[in-house]
Scaffold this motif. Structure first.
Motif, PDB file in Angstrom:
ATOM      1  N   THR A 208       0.841  -1.208   0.000  1.00 22.37           N
ATOM      2  CA  THR A 208       0.000   0.000   0.000  1.00 22.37           C
ATOM      3  C   THR A 208       0.873   1.254   0.000  1.00 22.37           C
ATOM      4  O   THR A 208       0.619   2.199  -0.758  1.00 22.37           O
ATOM      5  N   ALA A 209       1.923   1.261   0.830  1.00 17.71           N
ATOM      6  CA  ALA A 209       2.805   2.442   0.908  1.00 17.71           C
ATOM      7  C   ALA A 209       3.633   2.606  -0.365  1.00 17.71           C
ATOM      8  O   ALA A 209       3.792   3.721  -0.875  1.00 17.71           O
ATOM      9  N   LEU A 210       4.157   1.498  -0.885  1.00 23.87           N
ATOM     10  CA  LEU A 210       4.996   1.577  -2.096  1.00 23.87           C
ATOM     11  C   LEU A 210       4.199   2.044  -3.314  1.00 23.87           C
ATOM     12  O   LEU A 210       4.743   2.701  -4.208  1.00 23.87           O
ATOM     13  N   PHE A 211       2.914   1.699  -3.355  1.00 20.46           N
ATOM     14  CA  PHE A 211       2.089   1.999  -4.534  1.00 20.46           C
ATOM     15  C   PHE A 211       1.108   3.151  -4.288  1.00 20.46           C
ATOM     16  O   PHE A 211       0.298   3.456  -5.158  1.00 20.46           O
ATOM     17  N   ALA A 212       1.206   3.790  -3.098  1.00 23.93           N
ATOM     18  CA  ALA A 212       0.231   4.832  -2.753  1.00 23.93           C
ATOM     19  C   ALA A 212       0.250   5.963  -3.766  1.00 23.93           C
ATOM     20  O   ALA A 212       1.274   6.628  -3.941  1.00 23.93           O
ATOM     21  N   ASN A 213      -0.860   6.193  -4.442  1.00 31.16           N
ATOM     22  CA  ASN A 213      -0.919   7.364  -5.328  1.00 31.16           C
ATOM     23  C   ASN A 213      -2.349   7.833  -5.564  1.00 31.16           C
ATOM     24  O   ASN A 213      -2.753   8.109  -6.681  1.00 31.16           O
ATOM     25  N   SER A 214      -3.095   7.944  -4.452  1.00 34.74           N
ATOM     26  CA  SER A 214      -4.451   8.510  -4.572  1.00 34.74           C
ATOM     27  C   SER A 214      -4.650   9.631  -3.548  1.00 34.74           C
ATOM     28  O   SER A 214      -5.514   9.543  -2.676  1.00 34.74           O
ATOM     29  N   PRO A 215      -3.848  10.715  -3.678  1.00 35.22           N
ATOM     30  CA  PRO A 215      -3.924  11.792  -2.688  1.00 35.22           C
ATOM     31  C   PRO A 215      -4.947  12.889  -3.012  1.00 35.22           C
ATOM     32  O   PRO A 215      -5.049  13.851  -2.240  1.00 35.22           O
ATOM     33  N   LYS A 220      -8.687  18.346  -5.071  1.00 38.75           N
ATOM     34  CA  LYS A 220      -7.934  18.864  -3.915  1.00 38.75           C
ATOM     35  C   LYS A 220      -7.272  17.716  -3.157  1.00 38.75           C
ATOM     36  O   LYS A 220      -7.794  16.608  -3.156  1.00 38.75           O
ATOM     37  N   PRO A 221      -6.145  18.004  -2.479  1.00 40.28           N
ATOM     38  CA  PRO A 221      -5.563  16.967  -1.619  1.00 40.28           C
ATOM     39  C   PRO A 221      -6.581  16.519  -0.574  1.00 40.28           C
ATOM     40  O   PRO A 221      -7.320  17.343  -0.022  1.00 40.28           O
ATOM     41  N   ASN A 222      -6.660  15.198  -0.347  1.00 40.92           N
ATOM     42  CA  ASN A 222      -7.674  14.660   0.562  1.00 40.92           C
ATOM     43  C   ASN A 222      -7.112  14.312   1.942  1.00 40.92           C
ATOM     44  O   ASN A 222      -7.823  13.758   2.785  1.00 40.92           O
ATOM     45  N   GLY A 223      -5.817  14.629   2.176  1.00 42.36           N
ATOM     46  CA  GLY A 223      -5.238  14.361   3.486  1.00 42.36           C
ATOM     47  C   GLY A 223      -4.645  12.965   3.624  1.00 42.36           C
ATOM     48  O   GLY A 223      -4.137  12.597   4.679  1.00 42.36           O
ATOM     49  N   ARG A 369      -2.311  -1.280   9.426  1.00 40.72           N
ATOM     50  CA  ARG A 369      -3.241  -1.180   8.296  1.00 40.72           C
ATOM     51  C   ARG A 369      -4.047   0.126   8.352  1.00 40.72           C
ATOM     52  O   ARG A 369      -4.309   0.766   7.333  1.00 40.72           O
ATOM     53  N   ASP A 370      -4.436   0.533   9.574  1.00 42.90           N
ATOM     54  CA  ASP A 370      -5.236   1.750   9.727  1.00 42.90           C
ATOM     55  C   ASP A 370      -4.425   3.017   9.486  1.00 42.90           C
ATOM     56  O   ASP A 370      -4.956   4.026   9.034  1.00 42.90           O
ATOM     57  N   ASP A 371      -3.129   2.963   9.805  1.00 45.08           N
ATOM     58  CA  ASP A 371      -2.274   4.150   9.683  1.00 45.08           C
ATOM     59  C   ASP A 371      -1.742   4.370   8.271  1.00 45.08           C
ATOM     60  O   ASP A 371      -1.485   5.500   7.858  1.00 45.08           O
ATOM     61  N   VAL A 372      -1.555   3.277   7.525  1.00 46.63           N
ATOM     62  CA  VAL A 372      -0.813   3.388   6.262  1.00 46.63           C
ATOM     63  C   VAL A 372      -1.486   4.290   5.216  1.00 46.63           C
ATOM     64  O   VAL A 372      -0.782   4.994   4.494  1.00 46.63           O
ATOM     65  N   PRO A 373      -2.827   4.337   5.110  1.00 47.25           N
ATOM     66  CA  PRO A 373      -3.392   5.233   4.090  1.00 47.25           C
ATOM     67  C   PRO A 373      -2.984   6.691   4.274  1.00 47.25           C
ATOM     68  O   PRO A 373      -2.767   7.403   3.305  1.00 47.25           O
ATOM     69  N   ARG A 374      -2.852   7.116   5.536  1.00 47.52           N
ATOM     70  CA  ARG A 374      -2.536   8.518   5.811  1.00 47.52           C
ATOM     71  C   ARG A 374      -1.031   8.766   5.896  1.00 47.52           C
ATOM     72  O   ARG A 374      -0.513   9.741   5.369  1.00 47.52           O
ATOM     73  N   PHE A 375      -0.318   7.866   6.556  1.00 44.45           N
ATOM     74  CA  PHE A 375       1.092   8.137   6.888  1.00 44.45           C
ATOM     75  C   PHE A 375       2.091   7.387   6.011  1.00 44.45           C
ATOM     76  O   PHE A 375       3.284   7.686   6.050  1.00 44.45           O
ATOM     77  N   GLY A 376       1.634   6.420   5.209  1.00 37.39           N
ATOM     78  CA  GLY A 376       2.548   5.720   4.317  1.00 37.39           C
ATOM     79  C   GLY A 376       3.742   5.137   5.054  1.00 37.39           C
ATOM     80  O   GLY A 376       3.587   4.463   6.081  1.00 37.39           O
ATOM     81  N   GLU A 434       5.263  12.507  -3.945  1.00 34.44           N
ATOM     82  CA  GLU A 434       5.835  13.153  -5.133  1.00 34.44           C
ATOM     83  C   GLU A 434       4.751  13.952  -5.874  1.00 34.44           C
ATOM     84  O   GLU A 434       4.977  15.093  -6.292  1.00 34.44           O
ATOM     85  N   MET A 435       3.566  13.365  -5.992  1.00 34.70           N
ATOM     86  CA  MET A 435       2.463  14.063  -6.669  1.00 34.70           C
ATOM     87  C   MET A 435       2.036  15.313  -5.899  1.00 34.70           C
ATOM     88  O   MET A 435       1.707  16.339  -6.492  1.00 34.70           O
ATOM     89  N   LEU A 436       1.994  15.209  -4.584  1.00 39.83           N
ATOM     90  CA  LEU A 436       1.603  16.370  -3.774  1.00 39.83           C
ATOM     91  C   LEU A 436       2.620  17.499  -3.931  1.00 39.83           C
ATOM     92  O   LEU A 436       2.239  18.679  -3.984  1.00 39.83           O
ATOM     93  N   ASP A 437       3.907  17.142  -4.044  1.00 40.12           N
ATOM     94  CA  ASP A 437       4.934  18.159  -4.314  1.00 40.12           C
ATOM     95  C   ASP A 437       4.669  18.844  -5.649  1.00 40.12           C
ATOM     96  O   ASP A 437       4.799  20.064  -5.764  1.00 40.12           O
ATOM     97  N   LYS A 438       4.294  18.059  -6.661  1.00 41.83           N
ATOM     98  CA  LYS A 438       3.999  18.644  -7.975  1.00 41.83           C
ATOM     99  C   LYS A 438       2.776  19.563  -7.884  1.00 41.83           C
ATOM    100  O   LYS A 438       2.761  20.649  -8.456  1.00 41.83           O
ATOM    101  N   TYR A 439       1.761  19.097  -7.175  1.00 45.21           N
ATOM    102  CA  TYR A 439       0.530  19.874  -7.026  1.00 45.21           C
ATOM    103  C   TYR A 439       0.827  21.239  -6.393  1.00 45.21           C
ATOM    104  O   TYR A 439       0.324  22.277  -6.833  1.00 45.21           O
TER     105      TYR A 439
END
Length: 456
Positions: A208-215, A220-223, A369-376, A434-439
């Motif tokens: 999940t952390a390695l492939f995370a790319n739904s921010p 708008k950024p969703n947190g 599992r609960d933390d990884v969506p937000r904190f990677g 990386e995407m959030l930096d671009k945004y």
């Protein structure tokens, strides 16, 4: 798989349900790799959702693919909803919001996964580009509201659409706005299944952390880094999650059957009709107590269909499905099967991976599992950051792929497919960061550039 199996033998005993799963056991020499990926179609002009109907719709795209590939259409009430290769190759199906899914053929190496993917993308582009359709490789649609997204003409999705809001906050978002890549892997015995299931469940947050790319949500950024992963935490907890029972003594095919018997059903298919039985258990159906089918017993097809409506982080069918990753651009897709093949198909790496996770408790696994969506990568378990664990897993996967020694025509082994993940670890940031930096920088607060940079 897209097709709802057709085996209408009524079931006599619970043993048959167990035997159906057990039939997946195969010798290591017959292990295969199946990769499925979803991508979001969008209009090249204006970056809008693509409707099903019309000369430039998803139905037309499927008709064009049918002509190009010569695959058999999957029809429902006169609408084409998918295609399959009669020679035992892959299949193409539609997710509820038109997400276009390739279920790849079972192949022997990640090199073949890559070849299949490149052929598929070339074929899809040939048909889609003249229709003005592009495809996005993100875990979630970055700019559309749920109301904007068209509904595909599939009966089972109508039942799910009605049921989902009753059991979780995000079920409709899961159906209409998310994309995943998953890989399906084999086991050689019940014990091998249990070990692989435990290791892959515990380590699913790494993927999940390695492939995370739904921010992003609605521009708008969703947190979150993987909002797709967060969505699954509140979609339908009776059928998803980390399967704590899998780590208890006595885990077996039979134990999974007992779990699945109590997962609420969605539908029963008879002929072309999907009959809504949502909320009732397979156990009651099995006992002849389903209100829609009084006195009737389910068939093997009903069982196979039911198993496909269970959504844990790793799903057991006649193989194991890794379900923790966001959909990604094509260059990173083969990295997912490569990562899991290196960890699970090499016994030394599998043992070492088990050593990493064996002392984790169920509450610790759940908290990760609960933390990884937000904190990677910044999520923690015991006294370790997930980043360190991901780094260690990547080293193990790399070693496993090298030992497998499956060489392509240029003499390279499958470890080369881990390169995108190795770059992520070197940078110390997930793709979402990386995407959030671009945004916040080059994209000037807009998600529109994603439709170029993350398109297939």
């Amino acid at each position: 798989m897209a097709r709802d199996q057709i085996d209408m033998t009524p079931l006599e005993s619970r043993d048959e349900l167990v035997a159906w799963l057990e039939a997946g056991v195969k010798p290591e020499s017959e292990f295969r790799i199946g990769t499925e990926h979803e991508k979001t179609p969008f209009t090249l002009d204006g970056h809008q959702p693509v409707p099903y109907a019309g000369a430039k719709g998803i139905g037309a795209l499927l008709e064009g693919m049918k002509l190009l590939l010569g695959w058999e259409p999957i029809m429902e009430r006169g609408n084409i909803i998918g295609l399959y290769d009669v020679t035992g190759g892959g299949a193409i199906s539609l997710e509820p919001g038109g997400q276009f899914e390739l279920s790849g053929a079972p192949v022997e190496t990640v090199h073949q996964t890559q070849a299949e993917l490149m052929a598929h993308l070339a074929q899809v582009r040939e048909i889609a580009t003249p229709l003005g359709i592009g495809f996005l490789g993100l875990g979630m649609t970055p700019s559309w509201s749920r109301a904007q997204i068209p509904v595909m003409p599939k009966g089972r999705y109508k039942i799910m659409r009605n049921y989902m809001p009753k059991v979780g906050k995000y079920g409709l978002d899961m159906m209409f706005r998310t994309c995943t890549v998953q890989t399906n892997l084999d086991f050689s015995s019940e014990a091998d299944m249990v070990k692989k299931l435990r290791v892959s469940l515990a380590l699913q947050p790494v993927a999940t952390a390695l492939f995370a790319n739904s921010p992003f949500t609605e521009g708008k950024p969703n947190g979150f880094l993987s909002f797709r992963s967060e969505i699954w935490r509140d979609t339908d907890n009776a059928r998803s999650g980390m399967l704590p029972f899998a780590f208890e003594d006595g885990m077996s095919f039979e134990r999974y059957v007992d779990y699945a018997l109590d997962v609420p059903m969605y539908f029963v298919k008879r002929g072309d009709d999907y009959i809504d039985v949502s909320g009732s258990s397979f156990r009651d159906f099995f006992a002849g107590k389903n209100k829609a089918f009084p006195g009737e017993r389910p068939t093997l097809s009903d069982w196979a269909n039911h198993l496909s409506t269970i959504f844990p982080e790793v799903r057991l069918k006649r193989y194991l499905e890794m379900r923790g990753a966001d959909g990604v651009p094509w260059g990173r897709l083969p990295a997912l099967p490569a990562f899991w093949v290196g960890l699970l198909y090499d016994n030394d790496s599998l043992d070492a991976a088990w050593d990493i996770v064996r002392h984790w408790t169920a509450p610790e696994r759940q908290a990760l599992r609960d933390d990884v969506p937000r904190f990677g990568f910044k999520s923690r378990i015991k006294d370790r950051y997930l980043f360190e664990i991901a780094k260690e897993c990547l080293i193990l996967s790399h070693a496993g792929l090298r030992r497998r020694g499956r060489i392509d025509h240029l003499g390279r082994d499958e470890s080369r497919f881990l390169e995108p993940l190795e770059r992520i670890i070197e940078a110390g940031r997930s793709p979402a960061e990386e995407m959030l930096d671009k945004y916040n920088g080059a994209w000037k607060g807009s998600v529109e550039p994603a439709y170029q940079e993350y398109a297939f």
